[in-house]
Design an enzyme around this catalytic site. Structure first.
Site, PDB file in Angstrom:
ATOM      1  N   HIS A   1      14.271  19.648 -72.398  1.00  0.00           N
ATOM      2  CA  HIS A   1      12.673  20.403 -72.288  1.00  0.00           C
ATOM      3  C   HIS A   1      11.701  20.929 -73.002  1.00  0.00           C
ATOM      4  O   HIS A   1      12.273  20.053 -73.988  1.00  0.00           O
ATOM      5  CB  HIS A   1      13.190  22.193 -71.185  1.00  0.00           C
ATOM      6  CG  HIS A   1      13.618  23.328 -71.898  1.00  0.00           C
ATOM      7  ND1 HIS A   1      14.793  22.688 -72.305  1.00  0.00           N
ATOM      8  CD2 HIS A   1      13.502  24.248 -72.322  1.00  0.00           C
ATOM      9  CE1 HIS A   1      15.365  23.839 -72.909  1.00  0.00           C
ATOM     10  NE2 HIS A   1      14.639  24.587 -73.354  1.00  0.00           N
TER      11      HIS A   1
ATOM     12  N   THR B   1       7.690  17.902 -75.782  1.00  0.00           N
ATOM     13  CA  THR B   1       7.687  16.871 -76.514  1.00  0.00           C
ATOM     14  C   THR B   1       9.689  16.213 -77.491  1.00  0.00           C
ATOM     15  O   THR B   1       9.185  17.014 -77.607  1.00  0.00           O
ATOM     16  CB  THR B   1       6.630  16.505 -77.231  1.00  0.00           C
ATOM     17  OG1 THR B   1       6.982  17.451 -77.625  1.00  0.00           O
ATOM     18  CG2 THR B   1       5.190  16.591 -76.154  1.00  0.00           C
ATOM     19  N   ARG B   2       9.310  15.088 -78.055  1.00  0.00           N
ATOM     20  CA  ARG B   2       9.940  14.774 -78.431  1.00  0.00           C
ATOM     21  C   ARG B   2       9.628  13.314 -79.450  1.00  0.00           C
ATOM     22  O   ARG B   2       8.743  12.818 -78.638  1.00  0.00           O
ATOM     23  CB  ARG B   2      11.591  13.991 -77.528  1.00  0.00           C
ATOM     24  CG  ARG B   2      12.324  15.620 -77.084  1.00  0.00           C
ATOM     25  CD  ARG B   2      12.806  16.391 -77.696  1.00  0.00           C
ATOM     26  NE  ARG B   2      13.504  17.255 -77.104  1.00  0.00           N
ATOM     27  CZ  ARG B   2      13.645  18.246 -76.402  1.00  0.00           C
ATOM     28  NH1 ARG B   2      12.264  18.854 -76.373  1.00  0.00           N
ATOM     29  NH2 ARG B   2      14.391  18.713 -75.792  1.00  0.00           N
TER      30      ARG B   2
ATOM     31  N   LYS C   1       3.394  22.349 -82.804  1.00  0.00           N
ATOM     32  CA  LYS C   1       5.076  23.115 -82.153  1.00  0.00           C
ATOM     33  C   LYS C   1       5.895  22.874 -83.410  1.00  0.00           C
ATOM     34  O   LYS C   1       6.377  22.099 -83.947  1.00  0.00           O
ATOM     35  CB  LYS C   1       5.564  22.012 -80.984  1.00  0.00           C
ATOM     36  CG  LYS C   1       7.116  22.095 -80.579  1.00  0.00           C
ATOM     37  CD  LYS C   1       7.181  21.474 -79.605  1.00  0.00           C
ATOM     38  CE  LYS C   1       8.566  21.180 -78.884  1.00  0.00           C
ATOM     39  NZ  LYS C   1       9.025  20.158 -77.887  1.00  0.00           N
TER      40      LYS C   1
ATOM     41  N   HIS D   1      16.584  21.224 -87.722  1.00  0.00           N
ATOM     42  CA  HIS D   1      17.218  21.057 -86.957  1.00  0.00           C
ATOM     43  C   HIS D   1      18.451  21.892 -87.087  1.00  0.00           C
ATOM     44  O   HIS D   1      19.292  21.049 -86.335  1.00  0.00           O
ATOM     45  CB  HIS D   1      17.033  19.496 -87.026  1.00  0.00           C
ATOM     46  CG  HIS D   1      18.106  18.235 -86.884  1.00  0.00           C
ATOM     47  ND1 HIS D   1      18.406  17.998 -85.025  1.00  0.00           N
ATOM     48  CD2 HIS D   1      18.839  18.558 -87.640  1.00  0.00           C
ATOM     49  CE1 HIS D   1      19.012  17.165 -85.410  1.00  0.00           C
ATOM     50  NE2 HIS D   1      19.430  17.530 -86.859  1.00  0.00           N
TER      51      HIS D   1
ATOM     52  N   CYS E   1      16.698  26.298 -76.694  1.00  0.00           N
ATOM     53  CA  CYS E   1      17.432  25.090 -75.809  1.00  0.00           C
ATOM     54  C   CYS E   1      18.609  24.649 -76.190  1.00  0.00           C
ATOM     55  O   CYS E   1      19.531  25.630 -77.463  1.00  0.00           O
ATOM     56  CB  CYS E   1      16.876  24.260 -76.337  1.00  0.00           C
ATOM     57  SG  CYS E   1      16.696  22.659 -77.664  1.00  0.00           S
TER      58      CYS E   1
ATOM     59  N   LYS F   1      15.245  10.350 -78.139  1.00  0.00           N
ATOM     60  CA  LYS F   1      14.538   9.323 -78.050  1.00  0.00           C
ATOM     61  C   LYS F   1      15.437   8.041 -77.970  1.00  0.00           C
ATOM     62  O   LYS F   1      14.125   6.895 -77.763  1.00  0.00           O
ATOM     63  CB  LYS F   1      13.844   9.336 -79.771  1.00  0.00           C
ATOM     64  CG  LYS F   1      15.035   9.064 -80.451  1.00  0.00           C
ATOM     65  CD  LYS F   1      14.492   9.325 -81.928  1.00  0.00           C
ATOM     66  CE  LYS F   1      14.405  10.057 -82.429  1.00  0.00           C
ATOM     67  NZ  LYS F   1      15.530  11.314 -82.601  1.00  0.00           N
TER      68      LYS F   1
END
Length: 379
Positions: free
Chosen positions: A44, A47-48, A262, A266, A311, A344
């Site tokens: 969710h 975007t990625r 956004k 990582h 997430c 991706k």
């Protein structure tokens, strides 16, 4: 009820696999504990990033190039825009593995890439501030995927081809005996000839039912949107980005349709139990501060925090994927441990799972993502 293939986990990889299997004529059932797309996993947030000269290693490039082709196929089949070509900027120190892997991947596969020093990056994008020893690698053909829209597109097409999707249904038992798979939920028992497990953070517990213990660690992650100067940071003039800094690895997106910048981190994160609700964004003191620190140093023209979300990453020890057949059952395919950089690839992973189930083979080398690298460690 009997099926050719049952897929447990109808998120990004599972939904794509459901499409390719049902399109191939397989009677396919997808089971999910929630109702995809949802906010209980890793797909969710709107975007990625999709990038091709891959900083994590050149072994990913054939898979991501296949994914690119399949995303475009999905756009045509669904008649939806799913990939926005913003370009992607990678930033780090010139001799770092992060930057060198990007350059090596681009050279080996003849991918378009512009390498520039820090002053050139700042001239080109006035909203970026970099240390003098940083370099930028810009991929003009890369961009942003609409993740939830992509899952919906695969779902709609899978259903057109006859796939059955059962949501809010948690698997309680599963077993495999030769070519017969039995799956039990609270409500029903299902049977099939083959099985795909693509259940994200829940995969470890599920695979334990099939005598397979994989080193999968769920980690809580956060990301947030910030108000930003739209003249500078709009998606028509500002790229998506991935920065390796002295404080950590950060990624971000331009403002798409006025949504704001956004950004997320990582690396790092708190190990969690996937069966227990995560703390919401802001309940951990570092959630906002960590992102604000990065923005002030590198993306300075930001304003106020709009909102944040959480997430899960599901990490393998080497942060590489698992895409393979079960070592004991040749009719069980597994996709797990995507370690925060898998979405991706999900179009290509879904197709690869369908090929593994139907023939045991795939036209792309999946050996870097073999389960055996972890099983060998246990011996």
């Amino acid at each position: 009820m009997n099926y050719d293939v049952i897929i447990i986990g109808a998120g990004s990889m599972g939904m794509a696999a459901g499409y390719y299997l049902s399109k191939s004529g397989k009677k396919t059932l997808l089971l999910d504990s929630f109702n995809p797309p949802h906010n209980k996993g890793s797909h969710h947030g709107g975007t990625r990033i999709i990038r091709y000269a891959y900083a994590e290693g050149e072994e990913y490039v054939p898979l991501i190039l296949k994914a690119q082709e399949l995303w475009r196929d999905l756009e045509r089949a669904s008649e939806k825009e799913l990939l926005i070509q913003t370009g992607v900027l990678g930033v780090g120190k010139e001799q770092s593995d992060f930057i060198q892997n990007i350059i090596t991947s681009a050279n080996k596969y003849s991918l378009p890439l512009e390498v520039m020093d820090s002053s050139e990056v700042q001239r080109r994008w006035s909203g970026i501030s970099l240390p003098n020893d940083s370099v930028g690698c810009f991929e003009p053909t890369s961009g942003v995927l609409k993740c939830e829209e992509s899952i919906k597109a695969y779902q709609e097409l899978a259903e057109v081809h006859g796939a059955t999707i059962v949501t809010n249904s948690k698997v309680r038992e599963m077993s495999v005996e030769r070519d017969r798979v039995t799956i039990k939920t609270d409500e029903q028992t299902f049977y099939s000839e083959a099985l795909v497990v693509s259940a994200g953070a829940g995969s470890r517990n599920l695979l334990a039912m099939l005598d397979l213990d994989l080193p999968l660690t769920p980690v809580r992650k956060t990301f947030a949107w910030f108000d930003a100067n739209e003249k500078i940071y709009n998606h028509q003039s500002f790229p998506a980005f991935a920065f390796e800094t002295s404080h950590g690895i950060y990624y971000g997106f331009p403002s798409i349709d006025g949504a704001g910048i956004k950004v997320g981190r990582h690396d790092g994160g708190e190990k969690i139990n996937p069966d227990i609700s995560m703390k919401e964004f802001g309940e951990v003191s570092e959630d906002k501060g960590d992102l604000v620190q990065f923005l002030k140093q590198h993306i300075p023209e930001i304003d106020q925090l709009k909102y944040g979300k959480t997430c899960m990453y599901t990490l393998t020890p080497d942060e590489k994927f698992i895409i393979d057949l079960h070592p004991k059952y040749s009719n069980v395919a597994i996709a797990a441990g995507f370690s925060g950089h898998g979405f991706k690839f999900s179009s290509a992973v879904g197709q690869a799972l369908s090929h593994l189930i139907m023939s045991g083979k795939n036209d792309i080398d999946l050996s870097p993502f073999s389960i055996n690298r972890f099983l060998d460690e246990e011996k």
